[in-house]
Design an enzyme around this catalytic site. Sequence first.
Site, PDB file in Angstrom:
ATOM      1  N   HIS A   1       0.955  -1.579  -0.378  1.00 34.86           N
ATOM      2  CA  HIS A   1       0.240  -0.162   0.346  1.00 34.86           C
ATOM      3  C   HIS A   1       1.037   1.283  -0.163  1.00 34.86           C
ATOM      4  O   HIS A   1       0.525   2.493  -0.662  1.00 34.86           O
ATOM      5  CB  HIS A   1      -0.889   0.144   1.394  1.00 34.86           C
ATOM      6  CG  HIS A   1      -0.206  -0.019   2.316  1.00 34.86           C
ATOM      7  ND1 HIS A   1       0.336  -0.590   2.894  1.00 34.86           N
ATOM      8  CD2 HIS A   1       0.103   0.671   3.270  1.00 34.86           C
ATOM      9  CE1 HIS A   1       0.843  -0.892   4.043  1.00 34.86           C
ATOM     10  NE2 HIS A   1       0.720   0.351   4.911  1.00 34.86           N
TER      11      HIS A   1
ATOM     12  N   CYS B   1       8.008  -0.575  -2.249  1.00 32.84           N
ATOM     13  CA  CYS B   1       7.534  -0.626  -0.965  1.00 32.84           C
ATOM     14  C   CYS B   1       7.883   1.305   0.136  1.00 32.84           C
ATOM     15  O   CYS B   1       8.344   1.814  -1.377  1.00 32.84           O
ATOM     16  CB  CYS B   1       7.517  -1.785  -0.037  1.00 32.84           C
ATOM     17  SG  CYS B   1       9.838  -1.472   1.065  1.00 32.84           S
ATOM     18  N   GLY B   2       7.524   1.469   1.169  1.00 27.73           N
ATOM     19  CA  GLY B   2       7.802   2.140   0.953  1.00 27.73           C
ATOM     20  C   GLY B   2       8.995   3.393   1.562  1.00 27.73           C
ATOM     21  O   GLY B   2       9.207   3.967   1.124  1.00 27.73           O
TER      22      GLY B   2
ATOM     23  N   GLY C   1      11.415   0.528   0.862  1.00 27.88           N
ATOM     24  CA  GLY C   1      12.196  -0.237  -0.575  1.00 27.88           C
ATOM     25  C   GLY C   1      13.223  -1.633   0.616  1.00 27.88           C
ATOM     26  O   GLY C   1      13.722  -2.180   0.292  1.00 27.88           O
TER      27      GLY C   1
ATOM     28  N   GLY D   1      12.198  -2.979   2.961  1.00 29.39           N
ATOM     29  CA  GLY D   1      11.641  -4.741   3.299  1.00 29.39           C
ATOM     30  C   GLY D   1      11.347  -5.564   1.957  1.00 29.39           C
ATOM     31  O   GLY D   1      11.763  -6.176   1.978  1.00 29.39           O
TER      32      GLY D   1
ATOM     33  N   ARG E   1       8.003   5.935  -0.519  1.00 34.84           N
ATOM     34  CA  ARG E   1       7.941   6.934   0.698  1.00 34.84           C
ATOM     35  C   ARG E   1       9.454   8.074   0.443  1.00 34.84           C
ATOM     36  O   ARG E   1       8.833   8.180   1.412  1.00 34.84           O
ATOM     37  CB  ARG E   1       8.060   6.209   1.320  1.00 34.84           C
ATOM     38  CG  ARG E   1       6.742   5.836   1.731  1.00 34.84           C
ATOM     39  CD  ARG E   1       6.086   5.533   3.106  1.00 34.84           C
ATOM     40  NE  ARG E   1       4.679   5.306   3.804  1.00 34.84           N
ATOM     41  CZ  ARG E   1       4.437   4.079   4.012  1.00 34.84           C
ATOM     42  NH1 ARG E   1       5.108   3.524   5.114  1.00 34.84           N
ATOM     43  NH2 ARG E   1       2.632   4.203   4.603  1.00 34.84           N
TER      44      ARG E   1
ATOM     45  N   ARG F   1      34.579  -9.849 -14.595  1.00 36.32           N
ATOM     46  CA  ARG F   1      34.949 -10.081 -13.439  1.00 36.32           C
ATOM     47  C   ARG F   1      33.598  -9.514 -12.584  1.00 36.32           C
ATOM     48  O   ARG F   1      33.670 -10.437 -11.437  1.00 36.32           O
ATOM     49  CB  ARG F   1      36.404  -8.615 -13.060  1.00 36.32           C
ATOM     50  CG  ARG F   1      35.414  -7.457 -12.764  1.00 36.32           C
ATOM     51  CD  ARG F   1      37.269  -6.666 -12.954  1.00 36.32           C
ATOM     52  NE  ARG F   1      36.750  -5.391 -12.329  1.00 36.32           N
ATOM     53  CZ  ARG F   1      36.148  -3.969 -13.101  1.00 36.32           C
ATOM     54  NH1 ARG F   1      36.506  -4.483 -14.572  1.00 36.32           N
ATOM     55  NH2 ARG F   1      36.142  -2.859 -12.955  1.00 36.32           N
ATOM     56  N   HIS F   2      32.539  -8.903 -12.874  1.00 42.80           N
ATOM     57  CA  HIS F   2      31.837  -8.978 -12.138  1.00 42.80           C
ATOM     58  C   HIS F   2      30.582 -10.318 -12.439  1.00 42.80           C
ATOM     59  O   HIS F   2      30.109 -10.459 -10.974  1.00 42.80           O
ATOM     60  CB  HIS F   2      31.192  -7.302 -13.100  1.00 42.80           C
ATOM     61  CG  HIS F   2      30.979  -6.732 -12.491  1.00 42.80           C
ATOM     62  ND1 HIS F   2      31.918  -5.717 -11.281  1.00 42.80           N
ATOM     63  CD2 HIS F   2      32.074  -5.540 -13.782  1.00 42.80           C
ATOM     64  CE1 HIS F   2      33.040  -4.455 -11.648  1.00 42.80           C
ATOM     65  NE2 HIS F   2      32.611  -4.802 -12.928  1.00 42.80           N
TER      66      HIS F   2
ATOM     67  N   ARG G   1      32.461 -12.120  -9.926  1.00 42.85           N
ATOM     68  CA  ARG G   1      32.230 -12.495  -8.197  1.00 42.85           C
ATOM     69  C   ARG G   1      30.436 -12.654  -7.823  1.00 42.85           C
ATOM     70  O   ARG G   1      30.493 -13.422  -6.842  1.00 42.85           O
ATOM     71  CB  ARG G   1      32.426 -11.129  -8.406  1.00 42.85           C
ATOM     72  CG  ARG G   1      33.265 -10.467  -8.427  1.00 42.85           C
ATOM     73  CD  ARG G   1      33.650  -8.372  -7.931  1.00 42.85           C
ATOM     74  NE  ARG G   1      34.903  -8.310  -8.119  1.00 42.85           N
ATOM     75  CZ  ARG G   1      35.632  -7.094  -8.589  1.00 42.85           C
ATOM     76  NH1 ARG G   1      34.347  -5.930  -9.072  1.00 42.85           N
ATOM     77  NH2 ARG G   1      36.710  -6.854  -9.109  1.00 42.85           N
TER      78      ARG G   1
HETATM   79  C1  RB5 Z   1       4.339  -0.183   5.720  1.00 46.84           C
HETATM   80  O1  RB5 Z   1       4.318   0.722   6.382  1.00 46.84           O
HETATM   81  C2  RB5 Z   1       5.862   0.039   5.372  1.00 46.84           C
HETATM   82  O2  RB5 Z   1       6.591  -0.945   6.891  1.00 46.84           O
HETATM   83  C3  RB5 Z   1       6.999  -0.628   4.095  1.00 46.84           C
HETATM   84  O3  RB5 Z   1       5.532  -0.452   2.973  1.00 46.84           O
HETATM   85  C4  RB5 Z   1       8.363  -1.071   4.412  1.00 46.84           C
HETATM   86  O4  RB5 Z   1       8.931  -0.003   3.692  1.00 46.84           O
HETATM   87  C5  RB5 Z   1       8.872  -2.149   4.730  1.00 46.84           C
HETATM   88  O5  RB5 Z   1       9.644  -2.713   4.774  1.00 46.84           O
END
Ligand code: RB5
Length: 147
Positions: A14, A70-71, A73, A75, A114, A137-138, A141
């Site tokens: 979300h 995600c908010g 990036g 997670g 975000r 080389r990459h 690795r």
């Molecule tokens: C959601 O609130 C937030 O935790 C998720 O988008 C993300 O940033 C998690 O790593």
Amino acid sequence: MENNKNSIIIGSDHAAYNLKKIIVSYLEEKNISVIDIGTDSLESTNYVIYGQKVAKAISSNDFTKGILLCGTGLGMSIVANRFKGVRATLCNDIFSAKMGRKHNDSNILVLAGRVVGDMLAKEIVDIWLKTEFDGGRHQERLNTIDL
Ligand code: RB5
């Protein structure tokens, strides 16, 4: 899932739903096929669900490239990089997008809804899509990453 080498699989939670919709439209305007696996609203959800879906599709070679948002990036990066063969790179700037492809052969671009603005995110996507892996080389690795 069927083989979709020329399509990009994309997913978000979300917190990055709005940016994901912008990126999907942007890619479609460029005639790039996009498969959006959700989420489909701003309702609070768990990023892990979408991160696993996209990473699984890349790990199984059903898709060559994916985008996760995600908010922060963070997670999505943690989830995606648990899958064998996945090289998910969080890119909040143009240089990282370029080097993530050249040196790391990134196959999932992670964007932080975000953190980055719409215009920067579009440029990051452009650079990430058009930059080729340097190999050499990459590649050597990368070959040592899996335990
Ligand atoms: C959601 O609130 C937030 O935790 C998720 O988008 C993300 O940033 C998690 O790593």
